[in-house]
Each structure stands twice: as structure tokens, then as C-alpha cells.
Scaffold this motif. Structure first.
Motif, short mmCIF file in Angstrom:
data_model
loop_
_atom_site.label_atom_id
_atom_site.label_comp_id
_atom_site.label_asym_id
_atom_site.label_seq_id
_atom_site.Cartn_x
_atom_site.Cartn_y
_atom_site.Cartn_z
N VAL A 60 0.87 -1.19 0.00
CA VAL A 60 0.00 0.00 0.00
C VAL A 60 0.90 1.23 0.00
O VAL A 60 1.86 1.31 0.76
CB VAL A 60 -0.90 0.03 1.25
N ARG A 61 0.58 2.20 -0.84
CA ARG A 61 1.35 3.44 -0.85
C ARG A 61 0.44 4.63 -1.14
O ARG A 61 -0.62 4.48 -1.74
CB ARG A 61 2.47 3.39 -1.88
N ARG A 62 0.86 5.79 -0.70
CA ARG A 62 0.12 7.03 -0.95
C ARG A 62 0.76 7.73 -2.15
O ARG A 62 1.97 7.91 -2.20
CB ARG A 62 0.18 7.92 0.28
N SER A 81 -3.14 -1.80 7.99
CA SER A 81 -2.21 -0.84 7.41
C SER A 81 -2.37 0.55 8.03
O SER A 81 -3.46 1.12 8.03
CB SER A 81 -2.43 -0.75 5.90
N ALA A 82 -1.29 1.11 8.53
CA ALA A 82 -1.33 2.47 9.07
C ALA A 82 -1.67 3.48 7.98
O ALA A 82 -2.37 4.47 8.23
CB ALA A 82 0.02 2.81 9.71
N GLU A 83 -1.20 3.22 6.76
CA GLU A 83 -1.47 4.11 5.63
C GLU A 83 -2.96 4.13 5.31
O GLU A 83 -3.56 5.19 5.09
CB GLU A 83 -0.69 3.64 4.41
N VAL A 84 -3.59 2.96 5.29
CA VAL A 84 -5.03 2.88 5.01
C VAL A 84 -5.83 3.51 6.14
O VAL A 84 -6.78 4.27 5.90
CB VAL A 84 -5.47 1.42 4.78
N LYS A 85 -5.46 3.21 7.37
CA LYS A 85 -6.19 3.76 8.52
C LYS A 85 -6.14 5.28 8.55
O LYS A 85 -7.11 5.94 8.95
CB LYS A 85 -5.63 3.19 9.82
N ALA A 86 -5.02 5.83 8.11
CA ALA A 86 -4.89 7.29 8.12
C ALA A 86 -5.66 7.94 6.98
O ALA A 86 -6.24 9.03 7.16
CB ALA A 86 -3.40 7.67 8.02
N ALA A 87 -5.68 7.29 5.82
CA ALA A 87 -6.29 7.90 4.64
C ALA A 87 -7.77 7.55 4.47
O ALA A 87 -8.60 8.42 4.20
CB ALA A 87 -5.52 7.48 3.38
N ILE A 88 -8.10 6.25 4.59
CA ILE A 88 -9.48 5.80 4.41
C ILE A 88 -9.79 4.78 5.50
O ILE A 88 -9.81 3.56 5.27
CB ILE A 88 -9.70 5.16 3.01
N PRO A 89 -10.02 5.24 6.74
CA PRO A 89 -10.28 4.29 7.83
C PRO A 89 -11.46 3.36 7.57
O PRO A 89 -11.47 2.23 8.05
CB PRO A 89 -10.53 5.21 9.04
N ALA A 90 -12.44 3.81 6.80
CA ALA A 90 -13.60 2.96 6.50
C ALA A 90 -13.18 1.74 5.70
O ALA A 90 -13.78 0.67 5.84
CB ALA A 90 -14.66 3.74 5.74
N LEU A 91 -12.16 1.88 4.86
CA LEU A 91 -11.69 0.74 4.08
C LEU A 91 -10.97 -0.27 4.97
O LEU A 91 -11.13 -1.48 4.79
CB LEU A 91 -10.75 1.22 2.97
N ALA A 92 -10.20 0.21 5.93
CA ALA A 92 -9.54 -0.69 6.88
C ALA A 92 -10.59 -1.45 7.70
O ALA A 92 -10.46 -2.66 7.93
CB ALA A 92 -8.62 0.10 7.80
N GLU A 93 -11.65 -0.74 8.10
CA GLU A 93 -12.72 -1.39 8.86
C GLU A 93 -13.42 -2.43 8.01
O GLU A 93 -13.72 -3.53 8.47
CB GLU A 93 -13.72 -0.33 9.34
#
Length: 265
Positions: A60-62, A81-93
Motif C-alpha cells: 500500500v502506498r500514498r 495498514s497504518a497508511e489505510v487507517k490514516a487515509a481511508i479508515p472505512a476501508l480498513a474497517e
């Protein structure tokens, strides 16, 4: 089982060559769908091209205002992923609710997207976020990619390599899971971002994931759970089975939409 050839290429280019050389060969990543199909003789490829050794398809990358997720990135990796949680937390959930622990540690985002199971979670997220599917040949907008139950815009031998997702201002997801299989009976992903307000549904539609225009219009005027409470979903376009009637799923879509907006904040 039955006899078939097995290949494990180290690059996308090698995988593409193997698939092009044999029209009856099939690509496999996590195997969450293909392996059961092989066991039941529902799919009988002459060869399996295992993509799991291709390092360039992971991670995963920004990139600017978008997340780029490699096709072989597993559900568990997206969920944590910390990157996903920071950018799109709903996707991590969303990723944390897929299947069970074994499935989350084996299943991949690209495999789920390419298969386009009507109960899969990612198609709704990608549609709602206005995402783009990148393959070894081209980039395809989500609105053009998902074309019905188990149907996509992929050509024979074409491989999903990454998913590009614009980072939204707000996003939320909610779903009703079958208590036995854990598959989604109705899930709704809502997003407000660069592409405006978008709402997508999975698990309920008779023709797979779809956007819900009525909910998009309501939320564009008033971003709140109450705005979608009055949205009526046509039951004739819903899937009905032993787990729930079409009318029940139509009702669930409205309920899940309200919860998704509440989750988005």
C-alpha cells in the motif's frame, strides 16, 4: 482434483505470457474462490498461474491524494495498514470484517475485485470512492469495471495489478452479515470526496454491486443518516434466496445506508 500444470512466475510480464500461451489457464492469488471451484469441478483449467510470488503486486502506498493498493495485498494487511487507517479508515474497517481470520490472511484485494462476487465488500467501496482498477494493459474506472454478477471489464488473460482510490473527506461502511457464512446480505459504502457524494451497495443486488442514485442525491443535499432514512429501494432489483427475500434486502439497504453515514461521521 484432476491433473493441471502449475506455474509460479516472478513477474507480471511472465504471468501474462503464461496466460496468453494457454487460453484455458487461470490465474490464482489467494485461491478463496478458485480452489473451492476446482474441488467441485466447476472450473477445470489446464494450468494454474500462481501470482503469489510477484512482489511488485503487493503493498500500500500514498500517491498524492490517492491510495494505491497492490492487487496481491491481503485483507489482513489492508485492515492493519497504518497508511489505510490514516487515509481511508472505512476501508480498513471493511477489510477487517471480510470472512474469517483464515480468509483475511489468504484472500487478496485483487482476487476479490477480479472475481466480483455479488457479496464481496470491495466492489462497493471502490465504486463509492470513485476508484480505478489498474491492469497489466490499462486503467479502468470502477463505474465501467463492474458489469454484473461475477462479470467485469477484464479481457481473457488480463491481470489486475493495483487499485487506485481517491482519499475522501468522509467515508463509512456498514453491512448485515449472514450469521453462518459471514457473507454480506446487504452492505452500503458511502463517501464524500473528489468525485462528490457516492453510495454503493453490495450483497443485495440481483446484478451485483451498484450505485444508489437516490441516496447520493439525498446525501448531497443533507449529509446525515436521516437524509437516507426515506430512500426506498426497489425490491424487484434485489436478490432473494433462502437467507432473505428481495423485500427484506431492499429494507436492509436503507438501514445499512443510515448506519454507514453514521459511521462516516
Amino acid at each position: 482434483m484432476y491433473d493441471f500444470s502449475y506455474h509460479k512466475p516472478a513477474s507480471v510480464a511472465d504471468a501474462v505470457k503464461l496466460l496468453a500461451a494457454d487460453p484455458d489457464a487461470r490465474a490464482i492469488s489467494g485461491g478463496m474462490t478458485l480452489l473451492p471451484a476446482l474441488k467441485l469441478r466447476l472450473n477445470r483449467p489446464t494450468a494454474l498461474v500462481d501470482l503469489s510470488g510477484i512482489a511488485e503486486l503487493r503493498g500500500v502506498r500514498r500517491e498524492g491524494n490517492a491510495l494505491v493498493i497492490g492487487a496481491l495485498t491481503r485483507h489482513y494487511e489492508i485492515a492493519t495498514s497504518a497508511e489505510v487507517k490514516a487515509a481511508i479508515p472505512a476501508l480498513a474497517e471493511l477489510a477487517s470484517t471480510i470472512g474469517d481470520t483464515q480468509v483475511r490472511n489468504r484472500g487478496t484485494m485483487g482476487g476479490s475485485v477480479a472475481n466480483n462476487d455479488p457479496a464481496a465488500d470491495y466492489p462497493a467501496a471502490i465504486l463509492a470512492l470513485g476508484g480505478t482498477i489498474q491492469t497489466d494493459r490499462r486503467k479502468i474506472a470502477a463505474d465501467d469495471f463492474f458489469q454484473g454478477m461475477f462479470a467485469t471489464a477484464l479481457d481473457v488473460g488480463e491481470i489486475v495489478t493495483a487499485i487506485h482510490l481517491p482519499v475522501p473527506e468522509k467515508a463509512g461502511y456498514a453491512k448485515m452479515r449472514n450469521p453462518a457464512s459471514r457473507y454480506s446480505m446487504a452492505g452500503v459504502f458511502v463517501a464524500r470526496g473528489p468525485a462528490g457524494v457516492r453510495v454503493a451497495v453490495n450483497g443485495a443486488g440481483a446484478n451485483g454491486a451498484f450505485r444508489l442514485a437516490e441516496a447520493e442525491a439525498a446525501l448531497s443535499a443533507n449529509w446525515s443518516p436521516d437524509a437516507v432514512a426515506g430512500v426506498k429501494v426497489d425490491a424487484s432489483s434485489m436478490n432473494g434466496d433462502i437467507h432473505g427475500s428481495a423485500e427484506y434486502r431492499a429494507h436492509l439497504v436503507t438501514v445499512m445506508a443510515k448506519r454507514a453515514v453514521a459511521n462516516a461521521g
